[in-house]
Design a protein around this motif. Structure first.
Motif, mmCIF file in Angstrom:
data_model
loop_
_atom_site.group_PDB
_atom_site.id
_atom_site.type_symbol
_atom_site.label_atom_id
_atom_site.label_comp_id
_atom_site.label_asym_id
_atom_site.label_seq_id
_atom_site.Cartn_x
_atom_site.Cartn_y
_atom_site.Cartn_z
ATOM 1 N N PHE A 44 0.857 -1.428 -0.142
ATOM 2 C CA PHE A 44 0.038 -0.127 -0.028
ATOM 3 C C PHE A 44 0.905 1.381 -0.016
ATOM 4 C CE2 PHE A 44 0.111 -2.301 4.160
ATOM 5 C CZ PHE A 44 0.713 -1.291 4.985
ATOM 6 N N GLU A 45 2.121 1.199 -0.030
ATOM 7 C CA GLU A 45 2.962 2.285 -0.123
ATOM 8 C C GLU A 45 3.460 2.276 -1.564
ATOM 9 O OE1 GLU A 45 6.157 2.631 2.800
ATOM 10 O OE2 GLU A 45 4.463 2.413 4.577
ATOM 11 N N HIS A 46 3.215 1.502 -2.489
ATOM 12 C CA HIS A 46 3.586 1.553 -3.631
ATOM 13 C C HIS A 46 2.285 1.809 -4.770
ATOM 14 C CE1 HIS A 46 7.351 -1.001 -3.560
ATOM 15 N NE2 HIS A 46 6.539 -1.405 -2.371
ATOM 16 N N CYS A 85 11.996 -5.230 -3.459
ATOM 17 C CA CYS A 85 11.446 -5.559 -2.233
ATOM 18 C C CYS A 85 11.421 -7.054 -2.067
ATOM 19 C CB CYS A 85 9.958 -5.368 -2.030
ATOM 20 S SG CYS A 85 9.577 -3.465 -2.031
ATOM 21 N N THR A 86 12.386 -7.474 -1.097
ATOM 22 C CA THR A 86 12.266 -9.070 -0.774
ATOM 23 C C THR A 86 11.608 -9.220 0.565
ATOM 24 O OG1 THR A 86 14.571 -8.571 0.325
ATOM 25 C CG2 THR A 86 14.671 -9.121 -2.125
ATOM 26 N N LYS A 87 11.668 -10.572 0.818
ATOM 27 C CA LYS A 87 11.095 -10.832 2.232
ATOM 28 C C LYS A 87 11.938 -10.321 3.365
ATOM 29 C CE LYS A 87 9.394 -14.931 4.444
ATOM 30 N NZ LYS A 87 9.361 -16.420 4.464
ATOM 31 N N GLY A 88 10.997 -9.299 4.052
ATOM 32 C CA GLY A 88 11.510 -8.661 5.298
ATOM 33 C C GLY A 88 12.191 -7.361 4.857
ATOM 34 N N GLU A 89 12.229 -6.914 3.745
ATOM 35 C CA GLU A 89 12.774 -5.786 3.297
ATOM 36 C C GLU A 89 11.820 -5.021 2.242
ATOM 37 O OE1 GLU A 89 16.468 -6.460 1.175
ATOM 38 O OE2 GLU A 89 17.305 -7.177 2.904
ATOM 39 N N VAL A 143 10.436 1.742 -1.311
ATOM 40 C CA VAL A 143 9.548 2.569 -2.060
ATOM 41 C C VAL A 143 10.037 2.976 -3.287
ATOM 42 C CG1 VAL A 143 7.686 4.210 -1.617
ATOM 43 C CG2 VAL A 143 8.154 2.649 0.326
ATOM 44 N N ASP A 144 11.188 3.508 -3.273
ATOM 45 C CA ASP A 144 11.815 4.309 -4.170
ATOM 46 C C ASP A 144 12.436 3.576 -5.121
ATOM 47 O OD1 ASP A 144 10.662 6.479 -2.862
ATOM 48 O OD2 ASP A 144 12.552 7.012 -1.797
ATOM 49 N N HIS A 145 12.376 2.263 -5.155
ATOM 50 C CA HIS A 145 13.341 1.597 -6.171
ATOM 51 C C HIS A 145 13.017 1.778 -7.873
ATOM 52 C CE1 HIS A 145 10.129 -1.323 -6.888
ATOM 53 N NE2 HIS A 145 9.754 -1.370 -5.681
#
Length: 207
Positions: A128-130, A183-187, A190-192
């Motif tokens: 929801f931040e993307h 984004c990976t599991k646990g990471e 947003v700005d990628h």
């Protein structure tokens, strides 16, 4: 002389009867003209007609008010019937719509359709931040609301929803090059997807 009933005996002048007959004829003539001028209605009919016209006028005014109210309410229904693009909403409408979307994604989509994230099927727990993910998932959610209601879609709605909405959306969101690529599991990043500064081919690196 008095008659047997005790009434006075007197003679009525003949001219009086003629005057009465003339008056009757004149009244009948005037009544005929009145009927012609009023469309063939008498006093009683005119009274009923006036009452009918008044009632019709009241019904029309009441109907007009009802239509106006329906028109105003219809405008709201039309606005509700055409949901806006979520990214164009402003707070607090955006916050309310996003809250409902999160409930659906976390309550229906994630447990029902998303397997364990992998390199080829990515997922971000902070989706929801993307903005791209919000826009696509919101569109899928709107389609789900329509195509799972038998009153609007019949029995083929769920199949159409999977084929035309859910599957294309997941193909765009979950690949390694999609919006969750960084984004990976646990990471979470947003700005990628923001473009970085590309060095110009015309510039020389500093020594």
């Amino acid at each position: 002389m008095a008659d047997e009933e005790g009434l006075p005996d007197f003679e009525v002048p003949v001219g009086l009867f003629q005057d009465l007959e003339d008056l009757k004829a004149e009244v009948a003539r005037l009544a005929g003209q009145v009927k012609q001028l009023t469309g063939g209605t008498g006093d009683a009919d005119r009274g009923e007609a006036s009452e009918g016209e008044a009632s019709e006028g009241e019904e029309e005014s009441a109907g007009g008010e009802a239509e106006n109210e329906a028109g105003e309410g219809g405008g709201e229904e039309e606005e509700e019937g055409f949901p806006p693009f979520i990214l164009l909403l402003d707070p607090p409408q955006y916050d309310d719509e996003l809250r409902l979307l999160v409930e659906w994604v976390e309550g229906v989509l994630v447990p029902g359709y998303l397997a364990e994230p992998s390199a080829d099927a990515r997922w971000c727990h902070l989706w929801f931040e993307h903005p791209v993910a919000i826009a696509r998932l919101h569109a899928v959610w709107l389609a789900w609301q329509e195509l799972t209601d038998p009153a609007t879609c019949g029995y083929t709605g769920p199949s159409v929803w999977h084929r035309d909405h859910l599957d294309p959306c997941l193909r765009e969101l979950r690949p390694s090059s999609g919006p969750f690529a960084g984004c990976t599991k646990g990471e979470h990043q947003v700005d990628h997807r923001l473009p970085s500064i590309v060095p110009s081919a015309w510039s020389r690196p500093e020594d």
